[in-house]
Design a protein around this motif. Structure first.
Motif, PDB file in Angstrom:
ATOM      1  N   ILE A  43     -51.449  32.998  51.268  1.00  0.00           N
ATOM      2  CA  ILE A  43     -50.191  33.206  50.470  1.00  0.00           C
ATOM      3  C   ILE A  43     -50.786  33.375  49.029  1.00  0.00           C
ATOM      4  CG2 ILE A  43     -47.870  32.461  49.263  1.00  0.00           C
ATOM      5  CD1 ILE A  43     -47.381  30.991  51.936  1.00  0.00           C
ATOM      6  N   SER A  44     -50.241  34.525  48.588  1.00  0.00           N
ATOM      7  CA  SER A  44     -50.591  34.749  46.951  1.00  0.00           C
ATOM      8  C   SER A  44     -49.709  34.118  46.118  1.00  0.00           C
ATOM      9  CB  SER A  44     -50.945  36.128  46.623  1.00  0.00           C
ATOM     10  OG  SER A  44     -51.711  36.519  47.245  1.00  0.00           O
ATOM     11  N   LEU A  45     -50.058  33.346  45.059  1.00  0.00           N
ATOM     12  CA  LEU A  45     -49.026  32.599  44.208  1.00  0.00           C
ATOM     13  C   LEU A  45     -48.669  33.179  42.966  1.00  0.00           C
ATOM     14  CD1 LEU A  45     -49.969  28.567  44.371  1.00  0.00           C
ATOM     15  CD2 LEU A  45     -48.378  30.196  45.524  1.00  0.00           C
ATOM     16  N   ILE A  46     -47.732  33.559  42.301  1.00  0.00           N
ATOM     17  CA  ILE A  46     -47.324  34.077  41.134  1.00  0.00           C
ATOM     18  C   ILE A  46     -46.549  33.437  40.446  1.00  0.00           C
ATOM     19  CG2 ILE A  46     -46.036  36.057  40.314  1.00  0.00           C
ATOM     20  CD1 ILE A  46     -46.111  37.660  42.889  1.00  0.00           C
ATOM     21  N   ALA A  47     -47.108  33.038  39.138  1.00  0.00           N
ATOM     22  CA  ALA A  47     -46.335  32.202  38.236  1.00  0.00           C
ATOM     23  C   ALA A  47     -45.300  32.830  37.408  1.00  0.00           C
ATOM     24  CB  ALA A  47     -47.445  31.328  37.242  1.00  0.00           C
ATOM     25  N   GLU A  48     -44.334  32.510  37.273  1.00  0.00           N
ATOM     26  CA  GLU A  48     -43.031  33.259  36.503  1.00  0.00           C
ATOM     27  C   GLU A  48     -42.922  32.783  35.164  1.00  0.00           C
ATOM     28  OE1 GLU A  48     -39.905  35.340  39.242  1.00  0.00           O
ATOM     29  OE2 GLU A  48     -39.963  33.181  39.731  1.00  0.00           O
ATOM     30  N   GLY A  49     -42.536  33.581  34.275  1.00  0.00           N
ATOM     31  CA  GLY A  49     -42.081  32.989  32.829  1.00  0.00           C
ATOM     32  C   GLY A  49     -43.278  32.462  31.989  1.00  0.00           C
ATOM     33  N   ILE A  50     -44.298  32.946  32.048  1.00  0.00           N
ATOM     34  CA  ILE A  50     -45.510  32.521  31.291  1.00  0.00           C
ATOM     35  C   ILE A  50     -45.365  33.273  29.978  1.00  0.00           C
ATOM     36  CG2 ILE A  50     -47.949  33.104  30.781  1.00  0.00           C
ATOM     37  CD1 ILE A  50     -48.609  32.776  33.700  1.00  0.00           C
ATOM     38  N   GLU A  51     -45.135  32.600  28.855  1.00  0.00           N
ATOM     39  CA  GLU A  51     -45.230  33.204  27.669  1.00  0.00           C
ATOM     40  C   GLU A  51     -46.135  32.810  26.742  1.00  0.00           C
ATOM     41  OE1 GLU A  51     -41.275  32.055  25.917  1.00  0.00           O
ATOM     42  OE2 GLU A  51     -40.206  33.046  27.629  1.00  0.00           O
ATOM     43  N   GLN A  52     -46.916  31.543  27.171  1.00  0.00           N
ATOM     44  CA  GLN A  52     -47.915  31.328  25.969  1.00  0.00           C
ATOM     45  C   GLN A  52     -49.414  31.243  26.943  1.00  0.00           C
ATOM     46  OE1 GLN A  52     -47.355  30.614  22.869  1.00  0.00           O
ATOM     47  NE2 GLN A  52     -45.112  30.617  23.449  1.00  0.00           N
TER      48      GLN A  52
END
Length: 534
Positions: free
Chosen positions: A499-508
């Protein structure tokens, strides 16, 4: 009185001649009547305002206001509008008799008066009044019994079931040839919710033209109508064709809003279409409509609101009052864009999650989600070449979409990843897996992992290609060792499962760096690009 009973209503005698007053009252009291005697019309009207009177005996030639004026004043007051009135005239001429009858008198006596005739005429009027009062009482008792029967009907949360029970009960208890319960839809349209009949009438539901007329007229207030074979009620009128000769209708209210119409019709052959029947039927329908409103008013109101909401949402769907924006998904190591997530935006500014909840409540979830998918695929043609296209879909729509979803996904511009939200339960994972397997070259992502309904069960049951880590796991991750440990565990599981993980909501930048150092492969958020049109 000593026995506690109210005294019987008296006969009011108005005559300015004291001798005649005494003569009339003496004769009436000897005949068993009680009397009240006054010398002027003004005094008589004052008595009527204070006391119940069974009959008025009034001389025409009074000082002050005349006997004609007294009659008109009595008839103008609702409390005395049906009071029997006998006028006494000194001349007995035809003109006086006609004017008195036009004013509202019931009978005349000409002077000199024979006392036996006076008693006979008073007795006749008293009998008529008693018979009329008994008829009214019988009518009221019948209505009360019907209203009580309606109140005993089994409760139902289904408006159609409840309305059918009401229509059947009214038809059987009133002998009505037709009983209809009509719900009011948006824009003043009507739809027959239930219909019942007794006797030979055969009318399941009036047609659209008659329905619209019934709703329009009922919205203006209760009404009744003797049906005729020609003119406005010609042979095309379904009520006339069904054998009805009289009908009445009243609005059904919930709170202060009309939500339906009750219609009751009488057959031309049942012997009840005669003078007075129209007014009695109208009064009964008004009373029944109030009871029906208490019984099913909330259900009709809810159906009306839902119908109006569905019409509004259907119109927005028809005019495509929405569009698509796209947010890039990048490789955290190289910064290269590997795909885009399609996000729906509505032209009226409504939040997408709010609008999709509204659509689901109105039974339009499938229509809205498929329309959003089709629009996203169309507009994705303007994105840069390469990379996948992420499309959001709810579990229920994914499980039920079938041919509609396959049609929407036919010939996409880019490889498709269906992002299944974790904020809703999946009741049949096998069904979802079967649908996905039937979609050619489609990959699956579990969206918002860590924030939703089923936690990690979606991941275990669906075996997705991607897992999108919710923003609640990402925000400030660089300062939270416990969440870092949780992410590290998910990275290990993802590596073992392909599975590939995608981190959502990265702003910094620190969030991106921490995620990269923990082994998360992909990222999405304002740091890499805000949602924008293709």
């Amino acid at each position: 009185m000593a026995d506690g009973h109210e005294p019987a209503a008296s006969i009011l005698v108005i005559d300015d001649d004291a001798g005649l007053r005494a003569l009339y009252t003496t004769a009436l009291e000897r005949a068993g009547y009680s009397t009240i005697a006054v010398a002027s019309g003004e005094a008589g009207l004052a008595v009527l305002r204070e006391r119940d009177v069974a009959l008025l005996l009034c001389d025409l030639g009074l000082p002050g206001i005349s006997g004609f004026d007294v009659v008109r004043a009595v008839r103008a007051e609702p409390a005395t509008a049906t009071l029997p009135i006998i006028l006494i005239t000194g001349s007995g001429d035809a003109h006086s008799v006609i004017e008195g009858l036009e004013a509202g008198a019931d009978d005349f006596l000409a002077k000199p008066i024979r006392l036996d005739e006076l008693i006979a005429r008073v007795a006749t009027q008293a009998r008529r009044q008693a018979a009329w009062a008994e008829q009214i009482q019988a009518e009221l008792r019948t209505r009360l019994a019907i209203v009580a029967a309606l109140g005993r009907l089994p409760a139902s949360t289904d408006a159609a079931v409840a309305a059918t029970g009401i229509a059947d009960a009214l038809a059987s208890r009133t002998g009505a040839a037709f009983v209809g319960v009509i719900e009011i839809l948006s824009a003043g349209r009507g739809r027959t919710l239930a219909a019942a009949s007794s006797g030979d009438a055969q009318l399941a539901s009036p047609g659209p033209r008659r329905l619209r007329e019934l709703v329009d007229r009922a919205l203006a207030g209760p009404w009744s109508e003797p049906l005729r074979p020609h003119g406005a009620n010609d042979d095309e009128d379904p009520f006339w064709r069904a054998g009805l000769g009289l009908m009445a209708s009243a609005p059904i209210f919930w709170e202060d809003r009309p939500v339906g119409v009750l219609v009751i019709g009488r057959s031309r052959s049942d012997g009840q279409v005669r003078p007075g029947a129209e007014h009695r039927l109208l009064a009964a329908v008004i009373e029944y409509a109030v009871t029906v409103g208490l019984a099913i008013g909330p259900l009709l109101a809810a159906r009306g609101e839902l119908a109006a909401e569905r019409a509004r949402l259907t119109h927005m769907l028809r005019v495509r009052a929405f569009g698509t924006v796209f947010q890039p998904i990048v490789n955290l190591e190289s910064g290269a864009v590997v795909g885009h997530e399609a996000l729906t935006r509505f032209t009226d500014g409504t939040r997408p999650d709010t609008r999709f909840v509204e659509a689901a409540h109105a039974g339009l979830a499938l229509d809205y989600e498929l329309a959003a998918i089709r629009t996203a695929i169309e507009q994705a043609a303007n994105l840069p070449r390469g990379g996948f296209l992420g499309l959001n879909i709810s579990p229920d729509v994914l499980a039920e979409a079938g041919p509609g979803l396959r049609s929407a996904l036919r010939q996409p511009i880019k490889p498709i990843v269906l992002e299944v939200t974790e904020h809703a339960a999946i009741l049949d994972y096998g069904r979802v897996r079967t649908v996905v397997e039937g979609l050619t070259a489609i990959r699956l992502a579990v969206d918002d992992a860590g924030a939703g309904y089923a936690s990690l069960r979606h991941i275990l049951e669906l075996a997705p290609d991607f897992v999108k880590l919710d923003i609640s796991l990402v925000r400030g991750i660089e300062h939270d060792p416990l969440r870092q440990s949780l992410i590290a565990g998910l990275v290990h599981y993802a590596a073992r499962s392909g599975i590939s993980l995608i981190a959502e909501g990265i702003e910094q930048p620190a969030e991106a760096e921490t995620m990269r150092s923990l082994g998360v492969e992909l990222g999405q958020g304002y740091l890499f690009g805000r949602p924008a049109a293709a």
